[in-house]
Scaffold this active site. Structure first.
Site, mmCIF file in Angstrom:
data_model
loop_
_atom_site.group_PDB
_atom_site.id
_atom_site.type_symbol
_atom_site.label_atom_id
_atom_site.label_comp_id
_atom_site.label_asym_id
_atom_site.label_seq_id
_atom_site.Cartn_x
_atom_site.Cartn_y
_atom_site.Cartn_z
ATOM 1 N N LYS A 112 3.983 -29.487 4.087
ATOM 2 C CA LYS A 112 3.971 -30.909 4.433
ATOM 3 C C LYS A 112 2.644 -31.248 5.064
ATOM 4 C CE LYS A 112 7.008 -34.393 4.478
ATOM 5 N NZ LYS A 112 8.242 -34.513 3.687
HETATM 6 N N1 GLU Z 1 8.365 -36.385 0.636
HETATM 7 C C1 GLU Z 1 9.485 -36.050 -0.192
HETATM 8 C C2 GLU Z 1 10.446 -35.149 0.566
HETATM 9 O O1 GLU Z 1 10.473 -35.135 1.775
HETATM 10 C C3 GLU Z 1 9.069 -35.503 -1.552
HETATM 11 C C4 GLU Z 1 8.253 -34.252 -1.513
HETATM 12 C C5 GLU Z 1 7.686 -33.853 -2.882
HETATM 13 O O2 GLU Z 1 7.990 -34.480 -3.871
HETATM 14 O O3 GLU Z 1 6.927 -32.889 -2.898
HETATM 15 O O4 GLU Z 1 11.251 -34.484 -0.015
#
Ligand code: GLU
Length: 422
Positions: A112
């Protein structure tokens, strides 16, 4: 000692993630060595981002990229732009991505990113400069086989296009697979934009079916009418549910007869808020959570349901469209009230699942139609719901622990087979 850790009251999002890890690891009887190897982030990058603002001065932003695990595949996870972004939060979000990808059994680890900033107060060109500087700063860590960012809170397909362009210009050739959630014209996938909300919809239908609650007429409350919350609301509305209250970062609105969701979405698009929507009554956040309903969808930020407000909640199902919306203390209250929880790492995994489809399509240079994406997504969400439900029933553990057991168990298996380097 893991057992002691699991009884402490977590104070932050990352502590909550570690707490829930311990609960699941204890149920799995996971060996201490394996716990040590998979519990904490593999790699953390903190970057200072000087950006020239429109008035000419240089503002310093702070950004992060955390790779929690690459045991099952490249790191995967969104990038968040928000004033409250901290390293602790990004570590928690990266950890949840690892278990989430494993729950839906897609070949990614968890990562993240985030920048502490107020995107709503910045111009497009300032956001572009910030994004490009951030992309350049985390460049050594990302790549289609290394770590693949995507949108999260207050980032979108335009943000991904800037990252893709910055990365590609640096390497000297176009590399669309470095990010997902891109515009369709750059190799994005059909259905990606609505994928998180659609996944919430599919898992909610599975939960209603299990609980024998008809979707027709089911009352729905949505906290956070953003990308995930509004799409989930729209699909539930189309299926005959009645969305009686929604909120955004500015206000909560209520209508006992239910909202016309497509009209509310158009209103929010036009005005930037839900407040003032015709035939709606403004209510307080505490009242919104306490409404009598069948489905409560927390789709905003972490820690919005805790031991203070959980006692007033009167829903049958909580569908966690957001990441980490219920604290461990809040979990205990909901559990004692018999509320059925669809935990975040299952409920909102539709987004990363279609990110996976996008990455596969980019790699193959072969693109699928929308129905194909929806069909595959529905299959994965329903199978994953069934897998988690089975653990919940077989082991008599809360749904969150069951989902964590599935995810953590799969990562532990990968780590054991890979062995320890060197
Ligand atoms: N931000 C989204 C989540 O928390 C998608 C993450 C992604 O597609 O890599 O799952």
């Amino acid at each position: 000692m893991p057992v002691l850790e699991a009884t402490m009251t977590p104070k932050s999002a990352h502590e909550a993630a570690l707490h829930n890890f311990d609960l699941a690891a204890n149920e799995l009887n996971l060996e201490p060595d394996v716990r040590e190897m998979i519990k904490y982030p593999e790699r953390i990058l903190e970057v200072t981002l000087p950006v020239r603002m429109d008035d000419g001065h240089i503002h310093r932003f702070e950004g992060y990229r955390v790779q929690h695990s690459t045991a099952r595949g490249p790191g995967k996870g969104g990038i968040r732009y928000h004033p409250n972004v901290t390293l602790d939060e990004v570590k928690a979000l990266a950890t949840w991505m690892t278990w989430k990808c494993a729950v839906v059994n897609i070949p990614f680890g968890g990562a993240k990113g985030g920048i502490t900033c107020s995107p709503k107060d910045m111009s497009q060109i300032e956001l572009e400069r910030l994004t490009r500087r951030y992309a350049a700063s985390i460049l050594p860590l990302i790549g289609p086989d290394q770590d693949i960012p995507a949108p999260d809170v207050y980032t979108n397909s335009q943000t991904m296009a800037w990252i893709m362009d910055t990365y590609s210009m640096t390497k000297g050739y176009p590399i669309p697979g470095v990010v997902t959630g891109k515009p369709i014209s750059l190799g994005g996938s059909l259905g990606r934009n609505e994928a998180t909300g659609r996944g919430v919809f599919y898992t909610t239908l599975s939960a209603l079916e299990f609980l024998k609650i008809p979707v027709k007429g089911a009352k729905v409350v949505v906290q956070g009418f953003g990308n995930a919350g509004s799409i989930a609301a729209q699909l539930l509305h189309e299926a005959g549910a009645v969305v009686i209250a929604v909120s955004d970062s500015k206000a909560c609105i209520f209508n006992s007869k239910g909202f016309d969701i497509p009209k509310l979405m158009a209103y929010k698009d036009k005005t930037g808020q839900v407040l003032g929507f015709p035939s709606s009554e403004e209510i307080q956040p505490a009242e919104l959570l306490a409404l009598n309903c069948e489905i409560l969808v927390p789709a905003a930020l972490e820690n919005s349901i805790d031991s203070n407000n959980a006692p007033s909640i009167r829903t049958k199902v909580v569908a966690e469209a957001a990441n980490g919306p219920v604290t461990p203390d809040g979990d205990a209250v909901l559990e004692s009230k018999g509320v059925f929880l669809i935990p975040d790492i299952l409920c909102n995994a539709g987004g990363v699942t279609v990110s996976y489809f996008e990455w596969v399509q980019d790699t193959q240079h072969l693109f699928w139609d929308t129905q194909d994406v929806y069909k595959r997504l529905e299959h994965i969400m329903k199978v994953s719901f069934g897998d988690v439900l089975k653990i919940h029933r077989d082991h008599r553990v809360p749904m969150r622990t069951a989902a964590n057991m599935l995810g953590i168990g799969r990562v532990a298996e990968a780590i054991k087979i890979r062995g320890l380097y060197p």
